[in-house]
Design a protein around this motif. Structure first.
Motif, mmCIF file in Angstrom:
data_model
loop_
_atom_site.group_PDB
_atom_site.id
_atom_site.type_symbol
_atom_site.label_atom_id
_atom_site.label_comp_id
_atom_site.label_asym_id
_atom_site.label_seq_id
_atom_site.Cartn_x
_atom_site.Cartn_y
_atom_site.Cartn_z
ATOM 1 N N TRP A 155 -66.018 37.102 48.642
ATOM 2 C CA TRP A 155 -67.117 36.241 48.194
ATOM 3 C C TRP A 155 -67.892 35.713 49.409
ATOM 4 N N ALA A 156 -67.142 35.291 50.421
ATOM 5 C CA ALA A 156 -67.791 34.685 51.594
ATOM 6 C C ALA A 156 -68.685 35.695 52.323
ATOM 7 N N VAL A 157 -68.211 36.926 52.503
ATOM 8 C CA VAL A 157 -69.041 37.901 53.231
ATOM 9 C C VAL A 157 -70.233 38.363 52.397
ATOM 10 N N ASN A 158 -70.163 38.141 51.095
ATOM 11 C CA ASN A 158 -71.289 38.498 50.241
ATOM 12 C C ASN A 158 -72.288 37.367 50.078
ATOM 13 N N SER A 159 -71.816 36.124 50.245
ATOM 14 C CA SER A 159 -72.673 34.993 49.881
ATOM 15 C C SER A 159 -73.058 34.084 51.032
ATOM 16 N N LEU A 160 -72.262 34.051 52.086
ATOM 17 C CA LEU A 160 -72.490 33.038 53.121
ATOM 18 C C LEU A 160 -72.892 33.679 54.457
ATOM 19 N N TYR A 161 -74.131 33.460 54.858
ATOM 20 C CA TYR A 161 -74.551 33.956 56.172
ATOM 21 C C TYR A 161 -73.831 33.193 57.283
ATOM 22 N N SER A 162 -73.518 31.937 57.026
ATOM 23 C CA SER A 162 -72.826 31.147 58.053
ATOM 24 C C SER A 162 -71.470 31.783 58.374
ATOM 25 N N TYR A 163 -70.771 32.253 57.335
ATOM 26 C CA TYR A 163 -69.477 32.907 57.551
ATOM 27 C C TYR A 163 -69.677 34.245 58.258
ATOM 28 N N ARG A 164 -70.726 34.963 57.841
ATOM 29 C CA ARG A 164 -70.971 36.274 58.455
ATOM 30 C C ARG A 164 -71.349 36.126 59.925
ATOM 31 N N TYR A 165 -72.100 35.076 60.252
ATOM 32 C CA TYR A 165 -72.436 34.872 61.667
ATOM 33 C C TYR A 165 -71.208 34.432 62.479
ATOM 34 N N ALA A 166 -70.294 33.736 61.812
ATOM 35 C CA ALA A 166 -69.039 33.379 62.504
ATOM 36 C C ALA A 166 -68.248 34.648 62.818
ATOM 37 N N LEU A 167 -68.206 35.572 61.842
ATOM 38 C CA LEU A 167 -67.530 36.856 62.089
ATOM 39 C C LEU A 167 -68.235 37.631 63.205
ATOM 40 N N PHE A 168 -69.558 37.573 63.181
ATOM 41 C CA PHE A 168 -70.342 38.255 64.217
ATOM 42 C C PHE A 168 -69.952 37.729 65.599
ATOM 43 N N LEU A 169 -69.836 36.418 65.707
ATOM 44 C CA LEU A 169 -69.468 35.827 67.005
ATOM 45 C C LEU A 169 -68.081 36.279 67.450
ATOM 46 N N GLN A 170 -67.177 36.417 66.477
ATOM 47 C CA GLN A 170 -65.825 36.871 66.829
ATOM 48 C C GLN A 170 -65.865 38.286 67.420
ATOM 49 N N TYR A 171 -66.669 39.158 66.838
ATOM 50 C CA TYR A 171 -66.818 40.504 67.417
ATOM 51 C C TYR A 171 -67.515 40.419 68.775
ATOM 52 N N TRP A 172 -68.497 39.528 68.847
ATOM 53 C CA TRP A 172 -69.352 39.426 70.028
ATOM 54 C C TRP A 172 -68.556 38.984 71.256
ATOM 55 N N LEU A 173 -67.446 38.318 71.035
ATOM 56 C CA LEU A 173 -66.640 37.841 72.168
ATOM 57 C C LEU A 173 -66.080 38.985 73.010
ATOM 58 N N ASN A 174 -65.981 40.161 72.420
ATOM 59 C CA ASN A 174 -65.522 41.319 73.178
ATOM 60 C C ASN A 174 -66.744 42.014 73.789
ATOM 61 N N PRO A 175 -66.847 42.035 75.127
ATOM 62 C CA PRO A 175 -68.046 42.601 75.752
ATOM 63 C C PRO A 175 -68.291 44.064 75.392
ATOM 64 N N LEU A 176 -67.199 44.805 75.148
ATOM 65 C CA LEU A 176 -67.387 46.210 74.768
ATOM 66 C C LEU A 176 -68.018 46.292 73.385
ATOM 67 N N ASN A 177 -67.639 45.370 72.499
ATOM 68 C CA ASN A 177 -68.288 45.291 71.186
ATOM 69 C C ASN A 177 -69.772 45.006 71.341
ATOM 70 N N ARG A 178 -70.090 44.130 72.277
ATOM 71 C CA ARG A 178 -71.497 43.744 72.468
ATOM 72 C C ARG A 178 -72.342 44.970 72.813
ATOM 73 N N ALA A 179 -71.777 45.823 73.694
ATOM 74 C CA ALA A 179 -72.523 47.019 74.103
ATOM 75 C C ALA A 179 -72.716 47.954 72.912
ATOM 76 N N ARG A 180 -71.646 48.112 72.123
ATOM 77 C CA ARG A 180 -71.732 49.011 70.955
ATOM 78 C C ARG A 180 -72.728 48.473 69.940
#
Lengths: 346, 468
Positions: free
Chosen positions: A180-205
């Motif tokens: 539900w959260a990944v479908n409805s809440l951009y705030s949650y999705r941006y939090a997930l985005f930040l978690q991926y973003w913490l890995n510099p290799l993820n950032r490049a990809r």
């Protein structure tokens, strides 16, 4: 006796309510509320295109970007006329912008298309994903591009998890709080985005995928890739894998549920067709025509299209490049105009 | 049942349940409760582990009581030999040379010998306890439950701190109080521990090429230099984070555990480094290896070069062996022994700088040499340590994954900033010295950082130190 066991002498917390550490709860609430308000507002406005696409936590940046772009596209341009799903041959093939132009040139009516092809998204995953996308976005026409390769279980291993992601499962009716959260809440999705973003290799990809994918979901290929070895043996075509069969059945089920479904044979280069005609391509086309015919599902062949693309228009044996894309997309737009007139999309 | 790691949801739940019930109990019942929880916690690793622990605990409990009565030196020595020999043999039989050793003693069937996790830590506690009782520095514990909790107390069971009985047992006997200060200290220690472990150590470990120490030839000189320095930060924050976390949890039970780290990278000398790095082990080695060996030499009136050379070398070799029975770790210990001897020589000839630029330069040199010594500490063999070391010499190759540079610099800066704050405030739970607003914002930001760094995809790797 109970006094030997029970006692409450340990905690002596006079004045604990004034501990500064506890006040951080208020600060945290303030930060969280600001985060929710800002992300939910910005992502739902035109400013949303400025922000990097947030994540739905499916471990695929391509998927994250396409989901977000599709949401933005519908938000800006209204209901979707056609949604293209398939593997890399779909992802890098039909350009929605060219399809729309070709369709409008033929009919005088605008068309609204989006390309949701995903690299290595084989039928076992594209079956459930197509159903989920239909449930969520309700396009008037669902175009699924498949090829004989879709029935080979050795392909696409790395992208199978997209079909079992919380986002897909939620849209298949299997709800969970995270779904539900990944479908409805951009705030949650941006939090997930930040978690991926913490890995510099993820950032490049992520940066690479974000750069490559157009706002209508198309991912162009430029120039020429590796030469495909057309002399290596190819497996005989057969539907033997139960999960692939299940993915295919889900497409048939969509049709039974009243969804307008169009299956397009993903074009391959004439050389590839000739090399694997007898054991792979022809048996696959035969099988598709028989099965889809009995379910009254349109199945478009692309042999003529393939031969009309010049040899320089192929990135490799199975993908078109910047020369081949306009040919393929124009053909698709014209075919849609012929078979699906503007009244169909009203 | 899967083992409960310290940084895990399971451990968090176990701690919450333990505390919830603990606060409702009378002191005696609290001790029984903590003992039961400790045994359960240890049994999640293997049922066999608490059994061994209880056998050793009971044996040493009886031995100490007899020692107190008889002051018998043979009894004392036999106690030390039993503990030390157990540690020695288990270390050897679980070392890289296991197969050769088993062949030598015709016991090739014993291929599944396990070193109980935490064994190296609690055996040192037992040895110190027996020695202190024998020396008459403490009285033998008469209450087996208290003594059993001393050896098995779950926050310190896996990787210390190595507590002395004279610090720990009196805390069990008096009423345990968790007041406002203790609560605040505990919560800050937990928060800082998690930051060090999850945000710094785990993140640097994720960025580190997995095989840089096992296949250094695949990497450039710059890679090797950078990751050697970063390994020091990984190891430090991993272990200091763990210690801070378990000390914080213990504070919430009204029991103070000893600190293990005090800004080690700011050490002014090698001997200063060992008063800042793994302090409880260093103090143990000082009190039970270094001083006794020096006294022993002095008893032969060897007060000159022998007394200068042997005790530090022996102490650091023991330290190397304690970390693992491999030639590489012995070499690490040997290097540190050598450093200490060199420093004593400098001191003897009054060449050790005390202030000014020279002191800062010496401090930087200490950090550099200690960092070089991490090579054998982290490589599987002396040969691979040599390969790594040779790779630091010309010809140089200088490519480095620039993508990770900002992250690495930020994490190192964060680690040094935490150290600076600890030193500046002379307090390991330093945020309590901040203003109210700074504390509120600091904690909120720390919680957000922890949320982001503990994403579902991230592997909360085990503490490096708990497998020694």
């Amino acid at each position: 006796m109970y006094k030997k066991i029970l006692g409450q002498q340990t905690l002596k917390l006079e004045g604990v309510g004034a501990l500064p550490i506890l006040r951080s709860g208020f600060v945290l609430s303030w930060i969280l509320i600001s985060w929710i308000l800002i992300t939910e507002f910005v992502a739902r406005t035109r400013l949303g295109y400025i922000l990097p696409p947030p994540s739905v936590g499916a471990d695929s940046f391509e998927f994250d970007i396409k989901v977000y772009y599709l949401e933005q596209d519908i938000r800006q341009r209204g209901a979707l006329d056609c949604l293209i799903v398939g593997d890399s041959m779909a992802n890098d093939g039909p350009d929605p912008l060219v399809i729309e132009q070709a369709y409008q040139a033929e009919t005088g009516t605008p068309l609204h298309c989006f390309n949701f092809g995903m690299p290595a998204l084989m039928l076992d995953a594209s079956g459930p994903l197509t159903t989920a996308l239909n449930n969520k976005f309700q396009p008037r026409l669902m175009i699924v591009m498949i090829s004989a390769r879709d029935f080979d279980p050795t392909y696409g291993v790395t992208f199978r998890h997209v079909a079992s992601s919380d986002w897909t499962q939620h849209n298949l009716g299997k709800s969970s709080p995270r779904g539900w959260a990944v479908n409805s809440l951009y705030s949650y999705r941006y939090a997930l985005f930040l978690q991926y973003w913490l890995n510099p290799l993820n950032r490049a990809r992520f940066a690479e995928a974000w750069r490559d994918i157009t706002p209508q979901g198309f991912t162009p290929l430029y120039g020429y890739g590796n030469t495909f070895d057309l002399t290596r043996p190819q497996a005989d075509f057969q539907i033997s894998d139960p999960t692939i069969q299940n993915g295919f059945d889900q497409l048939l089920q969509l049709k039974r549920a009243g969804v307008n479904l169009l299956i397009v044979d993903a074009p391959v280069s004439p050389d590839y067709y000739e090399a694997y005609r007898d054991n792979l391509v022809e048996p696959y086309i035969q099988s598709m025509q028989n099965t889809l015919g009995t379910h009254d599902i349109a199945f478009w062949l692309t042999r003529d299209l393939s031969t009309s693309i010049v040899s320089d228009g192929w990135y490799d044996a199975q993908h078109v490049n910047e020369i081949g894309v306009p040919v393929m997309s124009t053909w698709l737009g014209q075919q849609l105009a012929e078979h699906y007139p503007p009244e169909f999309f009203e | 049942m899967k083992p409960i790691e310290i940084v895990s949801t399971d451990f968090f739940i176990l701690t919450l349940i333990t505390l919830g019930i603990y606060y409702l109990l009378a002191p005696r019942a609290q001790t029984f409760w903590l003992l039961a929880v400790s045994c359960f916690f240890y049994a999640t690793w293997s049922w066999f582990y608490p059994a061994i622990l209880l056998v050793f605990t009971f044996l040493n409990f009886i031995l100490a009581r007899q020692l107190e009565k008889t002051r018998s030196r043979p009894l004392f020595l036999s106690g030390i030999v039993i503990n030390a020999a157990s540690l020695l043999s288990l270390k050897l039989l679980t070392s890289p040379y296991q197969a050769t050793l088993l062949e030598q003693i015709n016991a090739t069937a014993l291929t599944r010998i396990l070193l109980p996790i935490g064994f190296s830590f609690y055996v040192l506690q037992l040895i110190s306890y027996l020695t202190d009782v024998y020396r008459g520095q403490i009285q033998a514990e008469q209450d087996f439950v208290h003594f059993a909790l001393y050896t098995s107390y779950f926050p310190k069971l896996l990787a210390g701190p190595i507590e002395r009985a004279k610090n720990f047992l009196p805390q069990l006997k008096r009423e345990r109080v968790v007041d406002r200060n203790m609560l605040e200290e505990g919560l800050y220690l937990i928060l800082l521990g998690l930051l060090r472990k999850i945000v710094i150590a785990d993140q640097l470990s994720r960025l580190r090429p997995a095989d840089i120490f096992t296949a250094p030839e695949n990497y450039t000189t710059l890679d090797r230099v950078v990751w050697l320095f970063l390994f020091a930060f990984i190891l430090y924050n991993d272990f200091a984070g763990y210690t801070s976390l378990v000390r914080g949890i213990s504070c919430l039970m009204g029991i103070q555990l000893s600190p293990n780290f005090r800004q080690p990278f700011l050490a002014g000398s090698f001997s200063d480094f060992w008063t800042r790095w793994h302090i409880t082990l260093s103090e143990w080695l000082r009190d039970y290896i270094f001083y006794p060996s020096r006294r022993w030499l002095m008893s032969f009136r060897w007060t000159g070069w022998m007394a200068l050379l042997l005790p530090p070398l022996l102490t650091m070799l023991v330290s190397g062996f304690w970390h693992g029975a491999s030639l590489a770790l012995l070499f690490w210990g040997f290097l540190h022994g050598l450093y200490l001897i060199m420093e004593q020589l400098l001191q003897r000839f009054k060449l050790l700088p005390k202030s000014g630029f020279n002191a800062h330069f010496y401090s930087a040199l200490v950090f550099l040499l200690i960092t070089l010594a991490w090579i054998p500490f982290n490589t599987p063999s002396v040969r691979s340590a040599g390969r790594y070391l040779i790779g630091l010499l010309p010809p140089y190759s200088a490519s480095f994954n620039i993508l990770i540079l900002p992250d690495v610099l930020l994490l190192v800066f964060f680690s040094l900033w935490l150290d600076w704050q600890e030193g500046h405030h002379q307090d390991l739970s330093f945020p309590r010295q901040w203003s109210v607003a700074a504390q509120s914002w600091g904690v909120a930001i720390a919680i957000l950082l922890l949320f982001f760094f503990t994403s579902t995809g991230n592997d909360l790797s085990r503490f490096v130190y708990q497998f020694f």
